[in-house]
Motif scaffolding. Structure first.
Motif, short mmCIF file in Angstrom:
data_model
loop_
_atom_site.label_atom_id
_atom_site.label_comp_id
_atom_site.label_asym_id
_atom_site.label_seq_id
_atom_site.Cartn_x
_atom_site.Cartn_y
_atom_site.Cartn_z
N ASN A 1 -89.59 0.95 17.06
CA ASN A 1 -88.28 0.32 17.29
C ASN A 1 -87.40 1.11 18.26
OD1 ASN A 1 -88.91 -0.29 14.10
ND2 ASN A 1 -88.09 -2.06 15.19
N PHE A 2 -87.77 2.34 18.54
CA PHE A 2 -86.89 3.21 19.33
C PHE A 2 -87.59 3.74 20.58
CE2 PHE A 2 -85.03 3.08 15.17
CZ PHE A 2 -83.68 2.99 15.43
N LYS A 3 -88.32 2.85 21.21
CA LYS A 3 -88.95 3.20 22.47
C LYS A 3 -87.90 3.24 23.57
CE LYS A 3 -92.68 1.81 25.59
NZ LYS A 3 -93.72 0.80 25.88
N GLY A 4 -87.97 4.25 24.42
CA GLY A 4 -87.00 4.40 25.49
C GLY A 4 -87.09 3.27 26.51
N GLU A 5 -85.98 3.03 27.15
CA GLU A 5 -85.92 1.98 28.18
C GLU A 5 -86.26 2.59 29.53
OE1 GLU A 5 -82.05 0.27 27.95
OE2 GLU A 5 -82.12 0.09 25.76
N GLY A 6 -87.31 2.08 30.17
CA GLY A 6 -87.69 2.60 31.48
C GLY A 6 -88.52 3.87 31.35
N GLU A 7 -88.74 4.55 32.47
CA GLU A 7 -89.55 5.75 32.53
C GLU A 7 -88.81 6.84 33.31
OE1 GLU A 7 -93.27 4.79 34.24
OE2 GLU A 7 -93.93 3.54 32.55
N LEU A 8 -89.25 8.06 33.06
CA LEU A 8 -88.68 9.20 33.78
C LEU A 8 -89.15 9.16 35.23
CD1 LEU A 8 -87.06 11.87 33.49
CD2 LEU A 8 -89.24 13.00 33.01
N GLY A 9 -88.20 9.03 36.16
CA GLY A 9 -88.56 8.88 37.56
C GLY A 9 -89.10 10.15 38.18
N SER A 10 -88.48 11.26 37.92
CA SER A 10 -88.88 12.53 38.52
C SER A 10 -88.39 13.67 37.64
CB SER A 10 -88.29 12.67 39.93
OG SER A 10 -88.44 13.99 40.41
N TRP A 11 -89.19 14.74 37.59
CA TRP A 11 -88.75 15.93 36.85
C TRP A 11 -87.56 16.60 37.53
CZ3 TRP A 11 -90.17 17.69 32.13
CH2 TRP A 11 -91.30 17.13 31.56
N PHE A 12 -87.32 16.26 38.79
CA PHE A 12 -86.19 16.84 39.52
C PHE A 12 -85.00 15.89 39.58
CE2 PHE A 12 -89.96 18.99 41.12
CZ PHE A 12 -89.59 20.31 40.96
N SER A 13 -85.10 14.74 38.90
CA SER A 13 -83.93 13.89 38.70
C SER A 13 -83.06 14.52 37.61
CB SER A 13 -84.35 12.48 38.30
OG SER A 13 -84.98 12.51 37.03
N ARG A 14 -81.87 13.98 37.42
CA ARG A 14 -81.01 14.56 36.38
C ARG A 14 -81.62 14.36 35.00
NH1 ARG A 14 -74.54 14.43 36.58
NH2 ARG A 14 -75.16 15.37 38.55
N GLU A 15 -82.27 13.21 34.76
CA GLU A 15 -82.93 13.00 33.47
C GLU A 15 -84.01 14.05 33.24
OE1 GLU A 15 -81.92 8.78 34.96
OE2 GLU A 15 -82.42 10.74 35.81
N GLY A 16 -84.82 14.31 34.31
CA GLY A 16 -85.88 15.30 34.17
C GLY A 16 -85.36 16.69 33.89
N MET A 17 -84.27 17.05 34.56
CA MET A 17 -83.71 18.39 34.35
C MET A 17 -83.08 18.52 32.96
SD MET A 17 -82.19 19.59 38.01
CE MET A 17 -83.28 19.75 39.42
#
Length: 685
Positions: free
Chosen positions: A353-369
């Motif tokens: 029920n708690f699968k994330g929306e979308g995928e991590l674009g890059s480890w050097f994006s803000r999400e990745g960091m």
């Protein structure tokens, strides 16, 4: 009368908490809103009832009712009034009541909140919070009761009990044992309550996480409900840790502030996961990622709070901070197993029920960091958890308790802290959803150059020889890098606003901070951490010390400072202690007199214990920390002093004040809270 009334309020609060938890669960099962409302009203009373109980114990402590066993154990006639009040949390039984009181106040605040939009979450929140309160009140009632009194039985044997045993006579000692002298410090007013506020504060996010899992509500609404509580818990826990550092620095007389003691680490561990959570939820709010990760982090934070309470109060570890061995250990272990087992089952059963929306674009994006940031904090947690538990594991499997010392923690955590400092310099310039290498490289040019110049200049001026000196210089350069990036990004935004709006610099800065409190509050917190890192590196890497025995008029020198021994006096004080105080004149390398220092040692007669009170000369550049080690009966025959030079250390305390300001700015409520994903365009914030 006060004893019976205080005890009675605990009993009533226990019964109501039990009813509240049960009624909430029945309301969920039967889908009966009336039972949920009844549970809410019962929870509403928990704070007032426990306030009355705590008030009774405070009165007993202040008035010196030594017939109460707890009052006898933690107070005495010689203690000042304010310390008698702080004795509420100075012992095992009183601190557990204080803990339950804070939980009751938290329950009252939750019950007073408007739950119109979030009504489905309410019964689960009530059930979790009140079940936790039932556990703690059960410990207070049946194991560690602060209202027990001394009775003399007809057989001549003494017994502690709430109510009078048959034919027993109440015993009233003329004085109490008094508090441990190490606790007789102004830090006792702030340090334990701040830690407890931090610990108890994590209960609400945990309850909201369980409610979210139970109701399968997978949007980011729970994050926005949780964030103020998590930020508040993190804030109080931060202040608790910092005030504990200051207390240790002022009282223990070893020239340091943090000894990697198991109880210190027990308080640090939920701070690490709480910090990771506060960073990670920004990604869920913005991009819909890390939903499972965030639920896991807050469950782990709560579990670490309870586990830390267990190791502090069970007597299974040796620590200057820990309480003596107690019968509470198996109950805490059982509660941890039950709580973690239920949370783990719920977490696993709701996994899909708690699968994330979308995928991590890059480890050097803000999400990745942010993900890297979280993994680094978890790495610190693993080091701390292993170090704290290794003595118990070695005793269990090898039959010998092997203690893990500060050297292990310092070697294992130093590279991780260095990586976190560098990451703090990279994250502000990253973009959401993608890697912008060219933009980031151009913005990092000047901060990187500044860090390199600082490192090179430090190498030339300081001429480091040992590997630790080079590593310390590298750490300072990383701190400079992170500070320059943060200040540079802020300056860039201010200049852009000035060009667009024609405002003065300060006006533009204030408007930017008001418009985006979370961003610039976070920046201020990052600058605070950088300042604190500078202080930590200064004392950990560049500290110097010396020791010598001086006769009257003789001197001792260390790093450009000269201390001249003038005299020593010894006297008894009104609060039943013997105070030996030395007088030293401090001069700099030019021979200029700076100030007179008064290091001393206090001997407490009733406790038979000595406390060292160091003398400090503090500047922005360093601390000179002077300890009176020993002395001869006649001052002219000599006294022994130990002197520490702690470079840059006061930046730790300056950073602490900055941390307070940054947290207040970041946590200041906005006029309207909306989902970031629906209100903020996808450019860099």
């Amino acid at each position: 009368m006060m004893v019976e009334f205080g005890f009675g309020m605990v009993v009533v609060a226990f019964v109501l908490a039990l009813y509240s938890a049960g009624a909430a669960l029945m309301g969920i099962w039967q889908k009966d809103e009336r039972q949920v409302e009844s549970a809410r009203r019962a929870m509403l009373l928990s704070g007032p009832l426990l306030s009355l109980s705590a008030g009774c114990l405070l009165w007993l402590l202040a008035a010196g009712h030594y017939e109460v066993a707890y009052v006898y154990s933690v107070t005495s006639n010689s203690m000042p009034f304010y310390l008698k009040l702080t004795a509420l949390w100075g012992g095992q039984a009183g601190s557990l009541l204080f803990w339950a009181w804070l939980m009751g106040l938290g329950g009252t605040l939750i019950a007073l909140r408007r739950w119109d939009e979030d009504r489905p979450l309410l019964p689960w929140v009530i059930a979790v919070m009140m079940a936790t309160l039932v556990f703690f009140l059960g410990i207070v009632l049946f194991i560690e009761n602060p209202f027990e009194r001394f009775w003399m039985l007809p057989t001549g044997r003494e017994q502690a009990a709430i109510f009078q045993p048959g034919q027993a006579v109440l015993l009233t000692p003329p004085d109490g044992n008094g508090m441990n002298p190490l606790l007789r410090h102004p830090g006792m007013i702030f340090h334990p309550p701040l830690l407890y506020l931090g610990f108890v504060g994590f209960m609400v996010p945990f309850a909201l996480a369980i409610a979210t899992l139970a109701t399968r509500r997978s949007d980011d609404h729970w994050v926005r409900l949780t964030r103020p509580w998590a930020l508040g818990a993190w804030f109080f826990l931060s202040l608790g840790l910092i005030s504990g550092m200051r207390w240790a620095y002022d009282v223990l007389g070893w020239g340091g502030y943090w000894g990697w003691d198991p109880v210190e680490i027990a308080a640090l561990m939920p701070w690490l996961t709480g910090t990771a959570f506060l960073h990670s939820i920004m990604v869920e709010e913005r991009s819909g990622l890390f939903k499972r990760w965030n639920l896991f982090l807050i469950i782990l934070s709560y579990a670490l709070v309870i586990y830390g309470t267990f190791i502090t109060r069970s007597g299974v570890i040796s620590s200057v901070h820990a309480f003596s061995e107690s019968a509470t250990a198996p109950f805490f272990l059982g509660f941890i197993a039950l709580t973690l087992g239920a949370a783990a089952w719920l977490f696993i059963s709701r996994w899909q029920n708690f699968k994330g929306e979308g995928e991590l674009g890059s480890w050097f994006s803000r999400e990745g960091m942010f993900l890297i940031n979280t993994l680094l904090f978890i790495s610190l947690l693993v080091v701390c958890f292993w170090g704290v538990n290794f003595p118990m594991l070695s005793e269990l499997f090898a039959g010998e308790k092997v203690t893990v010392g500060p050297a292990f923690y310092e070697r294992a955590t130093a590279p991780i802290f260095l990586a976190l400092l560098l990451l703090m310099g990279l994250v502000p310039l990253s973009l959401w959803g993608r890697f912008a290498g060219r933009s980031m490289a151009s913005r990092l040019r000047w901060p990187g150059l500044g860090a390199v110049v600082f490192f090179a200049g430090g190498a030339v001026l300081a001429r480091p020889t040992a590997l630790t000196d080079w590593l310390g210089l590298l750490g300072l350069a990383a701190a400079v890098f992170a500070a320059l990036v943060t200040l540079g990004d802020t300056l860039h935004a201010v200049q852009a606003r000035r060009r667009g709006c024609g405002e003065h610099f300060l006006t533009a800065l204030v408007h930017l901070a008001r418009k985006n409190r979370r961003r610039y509050g976070g920046y201020l917190i990052h600058l605070a951490i950088v300042m604190m890192a500078v202080g930590v590196i200064g004392i950990e890497v560049f500290q110097a010390q010396t020791q010598g025995t001086l006769r009257t008029g003789e001197s001792l020198s260390l790093r450009g400072y000269t201390l001249t021994y003038e005299s020593l006096s010894e006297q008894d004080t009104a609060d039943n202690r013997n105070m030996a105080e030395a007088v030293l004149t401090l001069k700099n390398s030019s021979g200029q007199s700076l100030e007179t220092l008064y290091p001393r040692r206090d001997y407490y007669y009733e406790a038979g214990q000595t406390v060292t009170v160091p003398a400090l000369h503090s500047t922005l550049a360093d601390d000179l920390y002077v300890v009176l080690v020993d002395w001869q009966p006649i001052s002219s025959e000599g006294a022994t002093f130990k002197v520490y030079h702690n470079p840059l250390f006061n930046w730790l305390w300056i950073g602490s004040f900055t941390l307070v300001l940054g947290t207040l700015l970041a946590g200041w409520p906005a006029r309207r809270q909306t989902s970031l994903r629906s209100s903020v365009p996808q450019e860099r914030q």
